[in-house]
Design an enzyme around this catalytic site. Sequence first.
Site, PDB file in Angstrom:
ATOM      1  N   LYS A  53     -12.793  -3.481   4.999  1.00  0.00           N
ATOM      2  CA  LYS A  53     -13.846  -4.424   4.631  1.00  0.00           C
ATOM      3  C   LYS A  53     -14.703  -3.872   3.489  1.00  0.00           C
ATOM      4  O   LYS A  53     -15.109  -4.614   2.587  1.00  0.00           O
ATOM      5  CB  LYS A  53     -14.708  -4.722   5.858  1.00  0.00           C
ATOM      6  CG  LYS A  53     -13.977  -5.476   6.949  1.00  0.00           C
ATOM      7  CD  LYS A  53     -14.858  -5.652   8.181  1.00  0.00           C
ATOM      8  CE  LYS A  53     -14.116  -6.402   9.286  1.00  0.00           C
ATOM      9  NZ  LYS A  53     -14.918  -6.545  10.511  1.00  0.00           N
ATOM     10  N   SER A  94     -16.280 -10.375  14.364  1.00  0.00           N
ATOM     11  CA  SER A  94     -17.061  -9.682  13.330  1.00  0.00           C
ATOM     12  C   SER A  94     -17.934 -10.622  12.504  1.00  0.00           C
ATOM     13  O   SER A  94     -18.568 -10.178  11.564  1.00  0.00           O
ATOM     14  CB  SER A  94     -16.124  -8.930  12.394  1.00  0.00           C
ATOM     15  OG  SER A  94     -15.297  -9.829  11.687  1.00  0.00           O
ATOM     16  N   THR A 104       0.813  -1.220   0.000  1.00  0.00           N
ATOM     17  CA  THR A 104       0.000   0.000   0.000  1.00  0.00           C
ATOM     18  C   THR A 104       0.842   1.263   0.000  1.00  0.00           C
ATOM     19  O   THR A 104       0.294   2.361   0.049  1.00  0.00           O
ATOM     20  CB  THR A 104      -0.941   0.005   1.209  1.00  0.00           C
ATOM     21  OG1 THR A 104      -0.187  -0.255   2.397  1.00  0.00           O
ATOM     22  CG2 THR A 104      -2.019  -1.049   1.060  1.00  0.00           C
ATOM     23  N   GLY A 105       2.167   1.149  -0.011  1.00  0.00           N
ATOM     24  CA  GLY A 105       3.015   2.325  -0.160  1.00  0.00           C
ATOM     25  C   GLY A 105       3.587   2.867   1.125  1.00  0.00           C
ATOM     26  O   GLY A 105       3.983   4.035   1.184  1.00  0.00           O
ATOM     27  N   LYS A 106       3.681   2.048   2.161  1.00  0.00           N
ATOM     28  CA  LYS A 106       4.184   2.538   3.450  1.00  0.00           C
ATOM     29  C   LYS A 106       5.662   2.906   3.355  1.00  0.00           C
ATOM     30  O   LYS A 106       6.076   3.986   3.801  1.00  0.00           O
ATOM     31  CB  LYS A 106       3.959   1.473   4.536  1.00  0.00           C
ATOM     32  CG  LYS A 106       2.509   1.092   4.736  1.00  0.00           C
ATOM     33  CD  LYS A 106       2.320   0.135   5.880  1.00  0.00           C
ATOM     34  CE  LYS A 106       2.992  -1.199   5.630  1.00  0.00           C
ATOM     35  NZ  LYS A 106       2.442  -1.928   4.480  1.00  0.00           N
TER      36      LYS A 106
END
Length: 789
Positions: A729, A686, A363-365
Amino acid sequence: MSTLLLIPLDDTVVFPTMDVTLPVDPGDEERVLLVPRIDGEFAPVGTIAHVKRRVRLPGGGRGAIFEGEARGVAGAAHTGPTGELRVTVEEHPDDVPVDGRTRDLERELRATIEEILQLRGDDGSVAAVLRAIKEPGTLADSTGYDPELTVEQKVEILSTLDVTERLELTTRLLRERLTDLQLRRKIRDEVESGAQKQQREYLLRKQMESIRHELGDDEGSVVDEYRGKIEDAGMPEAVREQADKELGRFERMGGEGSGEAQMIRNYLDWLLAVPWSERSEENLDPTHAREVLDSDHFGLEDVKDRIVEFLAVKKLRADRGVDAAEAAEDPAGSDASPAAKRPKPSQRRTGGTILTLVGPPGTGKTSIGESIAKATGREFVRIALGGVRDESEIRGHRRTYIGALPGRLVRALRDAGTMNPVVLLDEVDKVGADWRGDPSAALLEVLDPAQNHSFRDHYLDVELDLSQVLFLATANSLETIPAPLLDRMELIPFDGYTVAEKTAIARDHLVPRQIRANALEPDEVNVSDDLLRLVVDEYTREAGVRQLERQIGTLLRKAATGIASGKDSAPVTIDLDRVRDALGRQKVFHESAARTAVPGVATGLAVTGTGGDVLFIEATRVPVPGSKGGLVLTGQLGDVMKESARIALSWVRANHEQLGIDPAKFEDAEFHVHVPAGAIPKDGPSAGITMVTALTSLLTGRPVKHTVGMTGEVTLQGRVLPIGGLKQKSLAAHAAGLTDIVISERNRGDLEDVPQEVRDAVRFHPSMSLDEVLAVALEEQPAGIATAA
C-alpha cells in the site's frame, strides 16, 4: 447438372451398383448424393444413389435402401427450404472406350482377386459373382467390398473418375494385400511345421520369430537393449525388480506383436527416462549465490537475504556431515529389516522448507527461481500449475487408461536429467479442483519434506525420492491456497518496486534485454535515467516491471524502425518527443488533488492481486423525504466493506456533536457511498477509516487533504485496527504522489518493511482513534465552495 439431397457417410463408402441400407430418411427424394466424410471433411466425389425402398429399422427408426448408380462430383451447396443440405451434382458414368491397356489391367486385377480368394479359402461363390462382372469400371469398384481396405483407400478409389487409372489403383492396392497374405501364409506354414506338439505360447513365439526374420530384425535385440539400459540406469533395488518383471512379460509376449506389448514398452521407456543415478554437482557457496542474485535482480534485499540463508544452512549441513552423523547414531544395525534401515525424517529433509514466493505479477518470482538454479549449479524446471484441475497431472494416470502418462513431476525429472533439480511450481494459487480430484491434495505429499522421499506416481507405481529436489512455489495471492498446503510453505513476499528501483531495473536489465531482442547494438540507442523515470511515472501503474518492459520494447522498436529505414542514424537518443510519439499521451495521472477537492471524497489504500492500489471512496447525501438516514452502497463491494460502511455511518451519527454536524442532516436523506471502478469486485478489512473520513468530510464541508491516503479498519467505539500489506500500500501511495499516510498505531512496527526511499518521501501517521485520523486527514477550515451534501 442436377441438384440432389446430400447425405454424409461417416466411415462408410458406397460405390455405384452397390446396395446399402442406411438409417436415413430421404423424405420424398428419389435420388440422393452419398458423400463419404473423413474427420469432418467431405470427399470430392460421391455416389448418386436411387432410393429403392423405404424401410423401418429395428428399434422403430426409419431408413432406406439405396442403390448406387454413378459417380457424382459435388458442386455448389445450399440449404433447402426445410434446412436440408443440397448440392449441384455433375454425373460421371463409366462410359470409356476399352483399349488394350484397359483389358490388360482388367485381366491382372481378376487374377489378383482370384489369388486372394484362394488364400482366404473362398468356396467359389464370390469368384463366380466376380466372373459375371463384365464392365472394367464395375470390376474395379468391386474391390470396395474388401474389409481390409481402409476408408481412405476406398475414398481414393471412388474419387478416381478415369476407369483405367482406377484399375491401376485397385490392382496396386490388391497386390499389396496379396503380398501380405502370402507372407502370412508362409509364416503360418513355417511355424505350424515346427510346432505341432508345442503349447500356444511356443506357436506365438515362432510366429514372431518368422515375422522378425522377414523384416530383417533380430528378436532378441530389443530385449537385450532394454536389459542393458536397465543395468546401466542405477535404479534402486525395488525399481530394478519392477523393471525386470515388466521386461520378462514383454519377452514372453514375443516382442511388439500386441497392443499390450507396446504398453509395456512405453512403461519401460518412462521408467528408464527417470535419471535415477544422476545428480548435479551442487554449489552451496552463499557468497557466490549472492553475487548471482545481485547481478540478475535489483532490489529485493529481503528476498535475497532469505535465499542466501537457506543455502548457507544447507552448506553447513553438508560440510559438517549432519545427516551422516544421524545415520551413525541409527540404532538399527546392518542386520535390521529394510523398514528399519529406511532413513529417518531428519535425514530425508535435504530440501528443507518449501520457499513460496508471493507477490503481484511481474515482480520477478519466476526469474529469481532461475537465478537460484544458476547460483547452485542445478538444473531448472518450471511446472505451470495455473488452471490445473486433474489430480493425475501431479500423480500421473493409472496404466489401465488408454493414453496414460506419468505426472508432471516425473516429466520434470526427465527434462532436468537429474534427481536434484530446482523445480518451480508456478501459480500454485490457481490450482483448481473438480470431479477428477484435487491437485492440491497431491501437492501436500510433494511439498512435505517428511513424505516426499517416497512419492509414488500412479503410472510408474514405484517410489520416487523427491527429497533432493529443491522445490520453489510462486503465487499472486494466498487466499486461494488451501490451509494444509500453505502450512508446508515458508512465505517470501514480493511486494513490488519503488520508482527508483524500477528506473534502475529498466536501466540495468530491461533496456539491455530489449536492445538484444530488437537486434540493436548497445551503442546505437541512448536512454537517460530521467526519461526512464518519466516512462515509469507516466505510463505504468503496476507493482512489477512487466508493463514497463513492454513500453521500453515499444520505444526501442520505433528506434529500430528508424535505423532500418534510414530515417534515423545511430546513435539514436530517446527524448520526450520520441516517447510521446511511440507511447502516446500520458496514461497515468495523479488525480488525488482533483478528486478530493470536493468534500465527501477520501483516498484509501488497498491490496489487489496485482499489488497495491489507490481507491477513492465517495460519499454523498441524497434528500429522501421520510428517510431516517439509510445507506446505499455501490461499486462491487464485498461483505466486509459493506459492514465497514455501516459501522462508519453509525459512528458518525453517534458522534455528530463532537464533529459539529447538524443532526437534521441525518433526517429525510439517504447516504450513498461509492467506490469507483464498479466492474472490479472489492473487499477487505482496511477501508473503515477511509469511509468515516469521507462521510465526515461530506457532512462538515471540510475537504480531505489531497496529499493524504489512509488504511485501517474501525470499531464502533472509534478505535483504529491494524491491517496487512502495508508495504504494498505504501508503494502504491508513493507512486500516486501522496505524502501522508494514516495507519493504525499497531502497524508502526511494520514500517521497517517499507523501503527507505518511501519512508523518506512519505510521512506516516500512526493513529489510535478516529479523532487522530480526522485531525490529519481533513482541512482545517471549510472550503469556500458548495459542499457535496
